[in-house]
Design a protein around this motif. Structure first.
Motif, PDB file in Angstrom:
ATOM      1  N   ASN A 196      26.093  -2.830  -4.696  1.00  0.00           N
ATOM      2  CA  ASN A 196      26.333  -1.785  -5.686  1.00  0.00           C
ATOM      3  C   ASN A 196      26.818  -0.470  -5.082  1.00  0.00           C
ATOM      4  OD1 ASN A 196      23.980  -1.044  -4.417  1.00  0.00           O
ATOM      5  ND2 ASN A 196      22.993  -0.317  -6.275  1.00  0.00           N
ATOM      6  N   ALA A 197      27.303  -0.481  -3.835  1.00  0.00           N
ATOM      7  CA  ALA A 197      27.706   0.781  -3.208  1.00  0.00           C
ATOM      8  C   ALA A 197      28.894   0.593  -2.270  1.00  0.00           C
ATOM      9  CB  ALA A 197      26.532   1.378  -2.430  1.00  0.00           C
ATOM     10  N   SER A 198      29.657   1.666  -2.151  1.00  0.00           N
ATOM     11  CA  SER A 198      30.782   1.687  -1.216  1.00  0.00           C
ATOM     12  C   SER A 198      30.870   3.069  -0.593  1.00  0.00           C
ATOM     13  CB  SER A 198      32.092   1.352  -1.940  1.00  0.00           C
ATOM     14  OG  SER A 198      32.448   2.415  -2.807  1.00  0.00           O
ATOM     15  N   VAL A 199      31.540   3.134   0.549  1.00  0.00           N
ATOM     16  CA  VAL A 199      31.863   4.422   1.163  1.00  0.00           C
ATOM     17  C   VAL A 199      33.376   4.507   1.241  1.00  0.00           C
ATOM     18  CG1 VAL A 199      29.738   4.666   2.487  1.00  0.00           C
ATOM     19  CG2 VAL A 199      31.679   3.507   3.506  1.00  0.00           C
ATOM     20  N   GLY A 200      33.864   5.709   1.204  1.00  0.00           N
ATOM     21  CA  GLY A 200      35.308   5.882   1.244  1.00  0.00           C
ATOM     22  C   GLY A 200      35.692   7.203   1.860  1.00  0.00           C
ATOM     23  N   ILE A 201      36.968   7.284   2.150  1.00  0.00           N
ATOM     24  CA  ILE A 201      37.539   8.537   2.638  1.00  0.00           C
ATOM     25  C   ILE A 201      38.758   8.818   1.770  1.00  0.00           C
ATOM     26  CG2 ILE A 201      38.883   7.372   4.426  1.00  0.00           C
ATOM     27  CD1 ILE A 201      38.425   9.981   6.116  1.00  0.00           C
ATOM     28  N   SER A 202      38.874  10.057   1.326  1.00  0.00           N
ATOM     29  CA  SER A 202      39.998  10.405   0.461  1.00  0.00           C
ATOM     30  C   SER A 202      40.635  11.699   0.930  1.00  0.00           C
ATOM     31  CB  SER A 202      39.539  10.550  -0.994  1.00  0.00           C
ATOM     32  OG  SER A 202      38.696  11.668  -1.134  1.00  0.00           O
ATOM     33  N   GLY A 203      41.892  11.832   0.605  1.00  0.00           N
ATOM     34  CA  GLY A 203      42.628  13.040   0.925  1.00  0.00           C
ATOM     35  C   GLY A 203      43.491  13.436  -0.251  1.00  0.00           C
ATOM     36  N   SER A 204      43.642  14.727  -0.445  1.00  0.00           N
ATOM     37  CA  SER A 204      44.483  15.184  -1.547  1.00  0.00           C
ATOM     38  C   SER A 204      45.129  16.519  -1.198  1.00  0.00           C
ATOM     39  CB  SER A 204      43.668  15.320  -2.837  1.00  0.00           C
ATOM     40  OG  SER A 204      42.695  16.331  -2.704  1.00  0.00           O
ATOM     41  N   HIS A 205      46.244  16.747  -1.822  1.00  0.00           N
ATOM     42  CA  HIS A 205      46.989  18.003  -1.689  1.00  0.00           C
ATOM     43  C   HIS A 205      47.587  18.265  -3.067  1.00  0.00           C
ATOM     44  CE1 HIS A 205      49.477  21.126   0.098  1.00  0.00           C
ATOM     45  NE2 HIS A 205      50.531  20.587  -0.478  1.00  0.00           N
ATOM     46  N   THR A 206      46.971  19.179  -3.817  1.00  0.00           N
ATOM     47  CA  THR A 206      47.382  19.443  -5.199  1.00  0.00           C
ATOM     48  C   THR A 206      47.443  20.937  -5.462  1.00  0.00           C
ATOM     49  OG1 THR A 206      45.080  19.302  -5.935  1.00  0.00           O
ATOM     50  CG2 THR A 206      46.393  17.293  -6.095  1.00  0.00           C
ATOM     51  N   LYS A 207      48.049  21.282  -6.567  1.00  0.00           N
ATOM     52  CA  LYS A 207      48.192  22.692  -6.935  1.00  0.00           C
ATOM     53  C   LYS A 207      47.566  22.944  -8.286  1.00  0.00           C
ATOM     54  CE  LYS A 207      51.408  26.413  -7.640  1.00  0.00           C
ATOM     55  NZ  LYS A 207      52.765  26.889  -7.684  1.00  0.00           N
ATOM     56  N   PHE A 208      46.735  23.987  -8.329  1.00  0.00           N
ATOM     57  CA  PHE A 208      46.275  24.553  -9.590  1.00  0.00           C
ATOM     58  C   PHE A 208      46.942  25.926  -9.640  1.00  0.00           C
ATOM     59  CE2 PHE A 208      43.062  21.357  -8.593  1.00  0.00           C
ATOM     60  CZ  PHE A 208      43.109  20.621  -9.760  1.00  0.00           C
ATOM     61  N   ASP A 209      46.203  27.010  -9.467  1.00  0.00           N
ATOM     62  CA  ASP A 209      46.848  28.310  -9.276  1.00  0.00           C
ATOM     63  C   ASP A 209      47.294  28.456  -7.826  1.00  0.00           C
ATOM     64  OD1 ASP A 209      46.562  29.074 -11.878  1.00  0.00           O
ATOM     65  OD2 ASP A 209      44.664  30.112 -11.560  1.00  0.00           O
ATOM     66  N   ASP A 210      46.511  27.869  -6.922  1.00  0.00           N
ATOM     67  CA  ASP A 210      46.787  27.886  -5.488  1.00  0.00           C
ATOM     68  C   ASP A 210      46.921  26.443  -5.006  1.00  0.00           C
ATOM     69  OD1 ASP A 210      46.450  30.751  -5.254  1.00  0.00           O
ATOM     70  OD2 ASP A 210      44.303  30.407  -5.519  1.00  0.00           O
ATOM     71  N   LEU A 211      47.292  26.272  -3.739  1.00  0.00           N
ATOM     72  CA  LEU A 211      47.378  24.927  -3.153  1.00  0.00           C
ATOM     73  C   LEU A 211      46.022  24.540  -2.566  1.00  0.00           C
ATOM     74  CD1 LEU A 211      50.792  24.941  -1.284  1.00  0.00           C
ATOM     75  CD2 LEU A 211      50.154  23.551  -3.234  1.00  0.00           C
ATOM     76  N   TYR A 212      45.504  23.388  -2.989  1.00  0.00           N
ATOM     77  CA  TYR A 212      44.211  22.893  -2.527  1.00  0.00           C
ATOM     78  C   TYR A 212      44.437  21.610  -1.728  1.00  0.00           C
ATOM     79  CZ  TYR A 212      41.971  26.148  -5.721  1.00  0.00           C
ATOM     80  OH  TYR A 212      41.545  27.287  -6.351  1.00  0.00           O
ATOM     81  N   THR A 213      43.998  21.623  -0.470  1.00  0.00           N
ATOM     82  CA  THR A 213      44.116  20.458   0.395  1.00  0.00           C
ATOM     83  C   THR A 213      42.727  20.127   0.922  1.00  0.00           C
ATOM     84  OG1 THR A 213      46.310  21.209   1.075  1.00  0.00           O
ATOM     85  CG2 THR A 213      45.266  19.524   2.440  1.00  0.00           C
ATOM     86  N   SER A 214      42.345  18.844   0.857  1.00  0.00           N
ATOM     87  CA  SER A 214      41.016  18.478   1.340  1.00  0.00           C
ATOM     88  C   SER A 214      40.957  17.026   1.783  1.00  0.00           C
ATOM     89  CB  SER A 214      39.961  18.728   0.261  1.00  0.00           C
ATOM     90  OG  SER A 214      40.167  17.853  -0.825  1.00  0.00           O
TER      91      SER A 214
END
Length: 193
Positions: free
Chosen positions: A66-84
């Motif tokens: 019932n569980a998993s681990v993962g790694i994710s990455g994103s680069h998106t824009k709202f008012d500013d650019l958010y990268t994580s």
């Protein structure tokens, strides 16, 4: 004549055994139902964000029923650019890991790049002194819920939709004009294996 009868009997016997075996295999294949293949990993991306110059991708690995681990990455824009980049623990309440409802919490690290002029007093449009720093980096914490389907006879196509929120732990003094809590949306298509 006797040899011909023995050969004919042996040939008929061989055909009968072969036909019975083939018939049993065909019956098993017809009654098998959906694939019993259970993927243990999924690699997925948002196929629409690259059209606008952004991205979202994730790798997820099963660690329990019932569980998993993962790694994710994103680069998106709202008012500013958010990268994580985040490491997530995802729980599947229905105990079908990588499929159905999943609830996740994640820790990571991100950067916010300011896109607008920062005003100390927005009503009078007085700009703050420019400290030359146009981006801030900080740890992040995220929560999300998603629903994922494994499609096809081999259950190798993964489609997920979901959403949540992410907090950037930027100090009060450095966060002027930056949204520290942003929504997260997920629409990904991937490969399960």
């Amino acid at each position: 004549m006797r040899h011909t009868l023995v050969r004919t009997a042996a040939l008929i016997g061989a055909f009968a055994v072969g036909a019975t075996t083939l018939s049993a295999q065909t019956l098993r294949e017809q009654t098998r139902g959906p694939s019993t293949r259970t993927p243990t990993q999924v690699i997925s991306v948002n196929p629409f964000l690259p059209l606008f110059g952004y991205f979202q991708a994730e790798y997820e690995h099963r660690v329990a029923q019932n569980a998993s681990v993962g790694i994710s990455g994103s680069h998106t824009k709202f008012d500013d650019l958010y990268t994580s980049v985040d490491v997530k623990l995802r729980l599947y309440p229905q105990e079908r890991v990588l499929e159905n409802l999943g609830i996740a919490a994640g820790l990571g690290y991100g950067r916010v790049k300011r896109q607008d002029t920062v005003y100390c007093d927005p009503t009078l449009l007085i700009q703050c002194a420019d400290d030359g720093k146009r981006s801030e980096s900080a740890p992040t914490f995220a929560v999300e819920a998603q629903y994922q389907w494994l499609l096809g006879a081999s259950r190798s196509t993964a489609v997920a939709i979901g959403g949540g929120a992410k907090r950037y732990f930027i100090s009060e003094s450095k966060s002027s004009g930056i949204e520290r809590v942003v929504p997260t949306l997920r629409l990904t298509i991937g490969y399960a294996f």
